[in-house]
Design a protein around this motif. Structure first.
Motif, PDB file in Angstrom:
ATOM      1  N   TRP A 173       0.832  -1.201   0.000  1.00 19.35           N
ATOM      2  CA  TRP A 173       0.000   0.000   0.000  1.00 19.35           C
ATOM      3  C   TRP A 173       0.871   1.256   0.000  1.00 19.35           C
ATOM      4  CZ3 TRP A 173      -0.930   4.433   2.739  1.00 19.35           C
ATOM      5  CH2 TRP A 173      -2.119   5.114   2.429  1.00 19.35           C
ATOM      6  N   SER A 174       1.939   1.245   0.806  1.00 19.43           N
ATOM      7  CA  SER A 174       2.774   2.446   0.935  1.00 19.43           C
ATOM      8  C   SER A 174       3.588   2.719  -0.324  1.00 19.43           C
ATOM      9  CB  SER A 174       3.708   2.322   2.142  1.00 19.43           C
ATOM     10  OG  SER A 174       4.719   1.343   1.922  1.00 19.43           O
ATOM     11  N   VAL A 218       2.126   6.192  -0.731  1.00 20.42           N
ATOM     12  CA  VAL A 218       3.033   7.113  -0.033  1.00 20.42           C
ATOM     13  C   VAL A 218       4.145   7.575  -0.969  1.00 20.42           C
ATOM     14  CG1 VAL A 218       4.638   7.384   1.897  1.00 20.42           C
ATOM     15  CG2 VAL A 218       2.532   6.063   2.201  1.00 20.42           C
ATOM     16  N   TYR A 219       4.788   6.612  -1.655  1.00 27.26           N
ATOM     17  CA  TYR A 219       5.975   6.934  -2.442  1.00 27.26           C
ATOM     18  C   TYR A 219       5.686   7.163  -3.926  1.00 27.26           C
ATOM     19  CZ  TYR A 219       8.372   5.529   1.789  1.00 27.26           C
ATOM     20  OH  TYR A 219       8.806   5.452   3.091  1.00 27.26           O
ATOM     21  N   TYR A 223      12.294  -1.052   2.475  1.00 26.64           N
ATOM     22  CA  TYR A 223      12.303  -0.323   1.211  1.00 26.64           C
ATOM     23  C   TYR A 223      13.547  -0.534   0.348  1.00 26.64           C
ATOM     24  CZ  TYR A 223       8.054   1.605   3.063  1.00 26.64           C
ATOM     25  OH  TYR A 223       6.778   1.727   3.559  1.00 26.64           O
ATOM     26  N   TRP A 274       8.840   7.946  10.858  1.00 29.23           N
ATOM     27  CA  TRP A 274       8.401   6.627  11.302  1.00 29.23           C
ATOM     28  C   TRP A 274       9.502   6.018  12.152  1.00 29.23           C
ATOM     29  CZ3 TRP A 274      10.248   2.135   8.186  1.00 29.23           C
ATOM     30  CH2 TRP A 274      10.999   2.502   7.062  1.00 29.23           C
ATOM     31  N   TRP A 298       6.823   1.186   8.643  1.00 31.94           N
ATOM     32  CA  TRP A 298       6.489   2.008   7.472  1.00 31.94           C
ATOM     33  C   TRP A 298       6.033   3.368   7.994  1.00 31.94           C
ATOM     34  CZ3 TRP A 298       1.201   3.235   6.030  1.00 31.94           C
ATOM     35  CH2 TRP A 298       0.218   2.625   6.822  1.00 31.94           C
ATOM     36  N   CYS A 306       3.662  11.540   6.537  1.00 29.68           N
ATOM     37  CA  CYS A 306       4.371  11.825   5.291  1.00 29.68           C
ATOM     38  C   CYS A 306       3.464  12.620   4.374  1.00 29.68           C
ATOM     39  CB  CYS A 306       4.781  10.516   4.609  1.00 29.68           C
ATOM     40  SG  CYS A 306       5.733  10.729   3.091  1.00 29.68           S
ATOM     41  N   PRO A 342       1.879  12.464   1.227  1.00 25.70           N
ATOM     42  CA  PRO A 342       1.648  11.247   0.439  1.00 25.70           C
ATOM     43  C   PRO A 342       1.595  11.517  -1.054  1.00 25.70           C
ATOM     44  CG  PRO A 342      -0.422  12.011   1.348  1.00 25.70           C
ATOM     45  CD  PRO A 342       0.628  12.990   1.818  1.00 25.70           C
ATOM     46  N   LEU A 347      -0.748   9.347   8.200  1.00 21.94           N
ATOM     47  CA  LEU A 347      -1.232   8.523   7.100  1.00 21.94           C
ATOM     48  C   LEU A 347      -2.413   7.661   7.524  1.00 21.94           C
ATOM     49  CD1 LEU A 347       2.206   7.428   5.636  1.00 21.94           C
ATOM     50  CD2 LEU A 347       0.568   8.992   4.578  1.00 21.94           C
TER      51      LEU A 347
END
Length: 645
Positions: free
Chosen positions: A269-270, A274-275, A297, A396, A402, A406, A408, A425
């Motif tokens: 999901w992130s 997020v990224y 990551y 974090w 995670w 952030c 997003p 988040l």
């Protein structure tokens, strides 16, 4: 009109189980979960309790099965050796199966622990994924950590096998790992059955075959020639994937336990939301696999998402210069870089006008992410100015696995506030509480806490220490997880993380326990008592500074004793501790109950306003401490504000 971020966060708030059920559809399940969350399992509840899957399958095999076997999975770039190697998903599958076969031959099965003590080389990633393939639990220890620290981890997790290498490479030197490993095994009460050693060209280790040492490459090659097939072992979503040790406040390591199912769901999901990463993109986390960033990551997040990951061996400066990051981005068409603010402070110090950027084609580069410590505004602005891309600070912890907060970019780019990692988040409710546990108004500094249950991907407990986890993280503020960070939430919901609330300091992105360092300082035969604090440092964020009180009738040279204490900490904890300043003092400032006033000492050292504690035993001691700090170049002149009533 509601934006993408607010709409997504609202959808999680309205129906958290439905939100994570949808996210879980991106994972390949052997048995999809029917129960999304069970509040009656584990310390605070468990996610996807009846789901069955395998993390290695999700990171490797499923891409091959989907016809993407020829797609690039990982690029190894060693600035230390000039080596670049690329691995497709099919090649990664072959390497991982061979390592898994070797481990299986050594008796490693589901639930066994394997310690990985490695430099940043492909074999380290193969080994992590091979453990996941077997359902074994890996525990990666930062390469070069001192023998004593490694031994405590071997004992705590009762490692069956250790995978290591002959050496690591640092600018200007080779660091032999085998003597450290041998000493750790000698110190450990629980001895591993075998040690697999990758022999590197820069230094060959002497293998102790009688102690179970095995040449990694030879053993793996046998399995490759045989074409051994090792299927992925189905595991419960709640089974542990890894144990990652982080500094404890008493020097005893905390083994953060991450499960398989929730970890996969959260990371996938992130990566997208997020990224902003999509299948086929290239993501570079310039960290180390010994830290949580490397787990999340470098290895699992990008590979599960079908994103090419960069495995980099080198430093932001000195390998060979402050343009190394720009070369890697250009050569491999990197879309996003994740690194620590320390790296950019070092680059800025070496190349203040970013002259080395000239000539590098960075047209592929979309986003810079900074985390691991507080990003100072000047460094962030410098990066924005020279890179002309969004520079995203985010926050974090090892424990969360995670990001908590952030900007997003995968959902939408929110307005930037320098000094803030933006907003919380989906999955997290963050509050600021006073010391009595009362909710604080917006803009007021307090204890930052996360409402239970924590979302998928966060730690489920400490290894074999549920009660310790409850005591350390959940008991002080009932219904919340204590982050041990202090900060505030402003009127717009933006989070400002100000400082640690315990004795963990952040040195160049490494979380270090001052309590652990104090224990080592106290081992010196001339030291009666000591205190270690973190003082502000322009490059590393914080560095440790030690105060030692000598025993009576010690007549040895104080400067020599200070050097010996520095050496002792280096030997016992490792050079990552970065302790260079040890000051001999006559006494330490304490309360009447005997508590050392570390917080006050730290404020004096940093030249910040401080209050004379009402409970101090002897106020004159702080004047003595101030003088000694000034003589060492700390403590810009500052006066105490009014005493606490």
């Amino acid at each position: 009109m509601q934006g993408a971020y607010q709409g997504t966060y609202q959808s999680w708030q309205d129906a958290p189980e439905a939100f994570w059920s949808r996210a879980a559809e991106n994972v390949d399940w052997v048995t999809p979960p029917k129960t999304i969350f069970d509040p009656n399992q584990g310390v605070y509840g468990r996610w996807f309790v009846d789901g069955v899957m395998n993390s290695c399958h999700n990171a490797v095999d499923r891409h091959v099965e989907a016809g993407r076997g020829d797609a690039c999975a990982m690029i190894f770039d060693s600035a230390m050796t000039g080596t670049v190697r690329k691995f497709t998903y099919a090649e990664l599958q072959t390497e991982v199966q061979a390592v898994a076969a070797v481990l299986r031959n050594l008796g490693v099965t589901k639930g066994d622990r394997v310690v990985i003590y490695m430099p940043m080389i492909p074999e380290a990633v193969f080994s992590m994924l091979a453990c996941a393939r077997l359902g074994a639990i890996h525990s990666v220890v930062f390469g070069g950590f001192a023998a004593h620290e490694l031994a405590t981890r071997l004992d705590d997790c009762q490692a069956k096998v250790v995978i290591s290498a002959s050496c690591g490479l640092e600018p200007g030197r080779v660091v032999p790992y085998k003597p450290l490993l041998d000493h750790a095994v000698d110190l450990a009460k629980v001895k591993p059955d075998a040690c697999l050693i990758v022999q590197r060209d820069q230094h060959h280790a002497v293998l102790r075959y009688e102690h179970g040492d095995i040449d990694f490459a030879q053993a793996v090659e046998v399995e490759k020639v045989k074409g051994t097939v090792v299927p992925c072992e189905p595991v419960l979503a709640t089974d542990p994937l890894y144990v990652l040790y982080t500094s404890g406040t008493t020097g005893q390591p905390k083994g953060v336990v991450r499960d398989n199912g929730g970890h996969a769901v959260a990371l996938m999901w992130s990566m997208e939301n997020v990224y902003g990463m999509r299948q086929g993109d290239t993501f570079w986390a310039a960290s180390d696999i010994g830290w949580v960033v490397g787990h999340s990551y470098i290895v699992y997040g990008p590979l599960m998402a079908g994103v090419t990951t960069i495995l980099f061996e080198g430093k932001p400066v000195g390998t060979p210069d402050a343009g190394t990051y720009w070369r890697v981005i250009r050569d491999h068409k990197v879309n996003a870089l994740f690194t620590a603010p320390t790296a950019f402070r070092a680059i800025r110090r070496e190349d203040p006008e970013a002259e080395l950027l000239t000539g590098y084609d960075l047209s592929s580069f979309r986003t810079l992410f900074l985390a691991g410590e507080r990003a100072d505004s000047e460094t962030l602005k410098w990066a924005e100015r020279h890179l002309n891309v969004p520079v995203i600070d985010h926050w974090w912890q090892t424990e969360t696995g995670w990001p908590v907060a952030c900007n997003p970019v995968g959902l939408e780019l929110l307005p930037v506030k320098h000094g803030s990692p933006a907003t919380v988040l989906p999955g997290y409710q963050l509050d600021a509480l006073d010391d009595e546990g009362h909710l604080l108004p917006r803009g007021v500094l307090g204890n930052l806490v996360l409402k239970l249950p924590l979302p998928p991907g966060c730690l489920v407990s400490f290894w074999n220490a549920d009660q310790r986890f409850r005591d350390a993280c959940l008991s002080e503020f009932p219904g919340y997880y204590k982050t041990a960070d202090a900060g505030l939430i402003d009127e717009d919901g933006y989070i400002f993380v100000m400082a640690r609330t315990d004795d963990i300091i952040n040195c160049a992105g490494h979380r270090l326990s001052t309590g652990a360092m104090e224990e080592v300082c106290a081992m010196h035969p001339d030291v009666a008592e000591c205190a270690v604090i973190g003082v502000a440092d322009a490059l590393k964020g914080q560095v440790p500074c030690a105060f030692v009180v000598l025993k009576n009738k010690v007549e040895r040279d104080e400067a020599l004793i200070s050097r010996e204490v520095v050496g002792l900490v280096r030997d016992e904890i490792g050079p990552v501790a970065a302790l260079k300043t040890v000051m001999v003092v006559k006494r330490l400032p304490k309360t009447r109950s005997g508590k050392i006033l570390r917080g006050t000492m730290q404020k004096i050292a940093d030249g910040m306003p401080w209050k004379m504690p009402a409970t101090i035993d002897d106020p004159a001691i702080l004047d003595e401490i101030s003088e000694i700090l000034r003589s060492h170049g700390y403590a810009a002149p500052s006066q105490p504000v009014a005493a606490i009533a």
